[in-house]
Design a protein around this motif. Structure first.
Motif, PDB file in Angstrom:
ATOM      1  N   ASP A  73     -24.185   2.435  10.689  1.00 20.08           N
ATOM      2  CA  ASP A  73     -23.685   1.387   9.801  1.00 20.08           C
ATOM      3  C   ASP A  73     -24.621   1.212   8.610  1.00 20.08           C
ATOM      4  O   ASP A  73     -25.347   0.222   8.506  1.00 20.08           O
ATOM      5  CB  ASP A  73     -23.563   0.065  10.564  1.00 20.08           C
ATOM      6  CG  ASP A  73     -22.634  -0.923   9.877  1.00 20.08           C
ATOM      7  OD1 ASP A  73     -22.406  -0.760   8.648  1.00 20.08           O
ATOM      8  OD2 ASP A  73     -22.142  -1.841  10.543  1.00 20.08           O
TER       9      ASP A  73
ATOM     10  N   GLY B   7     -24.021   0.349   5.710  1.00 22.00           N
ATOM     11  CA  GLY B   7     -23.709  -0.849   4.938  1.00 22.00           C
ATOM     12  C   GLY B   7     -24.501  -2.061   5.389  1.00 22.00           C
ATOM     13  O   GLY B   7     -24.687  -3.015   4.623  1.00 22.00           O
ATOM     14  N   LYS B   8     -24.968  -2.043   6.644  1.00 20.80           N
ATOM     15  CA  LYS B   8     -25.806  -3.129   7.147  1.00 20.80           C
ATOM     16  C   LYS B   8     -27.293  -2.795   7.021  1.00 20.80           C
ATOM     17  O   LYS B   8     -28.109  -3.661   6.705  1.00 20.80           O
ATOM     18  CB  LYS B   8     -25.460  -3.428   8.606  1.00 20.80           C
ATOM     19  CG  LYS B   8     -24.096  -4.065   8.798  1.00 20.80           C
ATOM     20  CD  LYS B   8     -23.846  -4.376  10.267  1.00 20.80           C
ATOM     21  CE  LYS B   8     -22.491  -5.052  10.461  1.00 20.80           C
ATOM     22  NZ  LYS B   8     -22.204  -5.323  11.905  1.00 20.80           N
TER      23      LYS B   8
END
Length: 265
Positions: A146, A148-149
């Motif tokens: 992830d 994006g995190k």
């Protein structure tokens, strides 16, 4: 070596159910020697290369038995303040800052993308005594499912700038301090089995990648990737006999052009 700037990788260690087996394996593959186990600190045992501290191994604490994994520690001038930043930016503090005698203060955390890492506030133990030479830590990358995190998290907690590799075939980012690369971030693809969680991959320098892979596999390791050439060195990814992932890299053998980078911070 002096205390490292905030956010700099400064130490690695790993828990092994079979510590003697781990010592034998890494002694064979990386040429490490080992100090005496410190019974006062859970039989924490430092590893040395050419007499310089480069890592440590330790048996698991009761209730923490499981697959072995290398843990990368990032330097902090104030572990308690860093722990608060981790919480404030979506991370999880797995172990609150704990003072370890006069050696320093440690904490364990998980980034919002799921990768576990450590924080180290140096006392008399400042961290690596050798870096980027055969037998020592060379580099590390956050492998995340992830990005994006993970991408906003690390620069929010540490004083990182970020650059994105300009390559349509790979999603790779480099975090740096004052323009000096210190940590990579690789987006995990479907090539990774779904049961493999986000993790931090640690690279150890060797003087011959192929020879190191041969020693590792002869000692029970599993070759996961490589050896392959890159602009940064010839490297390979492995899992040791107890399941801990790591890579070896010969930084003296390079091939190809360093890819273009774009600032994203």
């Amino acid at each position: 070596m002096a205390v490292m700037p905030e956010g700099t990788p400064c130490w690695v260690d790993a828990m092994f159910s079979d510590v003697e087996g781990a010592k034998s394996f890494y002694g064979d593959v990386l040429g490490w020697t080992f100090g005496d186990a410190s019974s006062e600190y859970g039989n924490y045992t430092q590893a040395y290369s050419d007499g310089k501290a480069v890592a440590a191994v330790v048996p698991p604490m009761p209730g923490q038995e499981g697959q072995s994994a290398w843990c990368l520690y990032l330097a902090s001038p104030d572990a308690a303040a860093t722990a608060e930043k981790i919480k404030d930016n979506g991370g999880e503090v797995l172990m609150e800052p704990m003072r370890v005698s006069d050696f320093g203060t440690m904490s364990l955390a998980r980034d919002p993308g799921g990768a576990v890492f450590g924080v180290w506030q140096a006392g008399v133990h400042e961290g690596f005594e050798k870096i980027g030479e055969p037998g020592a830590y060379a580099w590390a990358e956050v492998f995340t499912r992830d990005p994006g995190k993970s991408d906003p998290f690390f620069p929010a907690v540490f004083p990182f700038g970020a650059q994105q590799v300009q390559d349509d075939n790979v999603d790779f980012r480099v975090f740096g301090i004052d323009g000096r690369p210190v940590l990579g971030r690789m987006a995990m693809t479907d090539d990774f089995p779904p049961e493999v969680p986000s993790y931090v991959n640690v690279y150890f320098a060797v003087d011959d990648c192929d020879a190191a892979v041969e020693r590792a596999t002869a000692s029970g390791a599993t070759l996961r990737f490589g050896p392959v050439d890159s602009p940064y060195g010839r490297f390979a990814a492995l899992s040791d006999p107890q399941g801990a992932a790591f890579s070896v890299i010969d930084m003296s053998t390079t091939q190809g052009e360093v890819p273009g980078m774009a600032d994203v911070s």
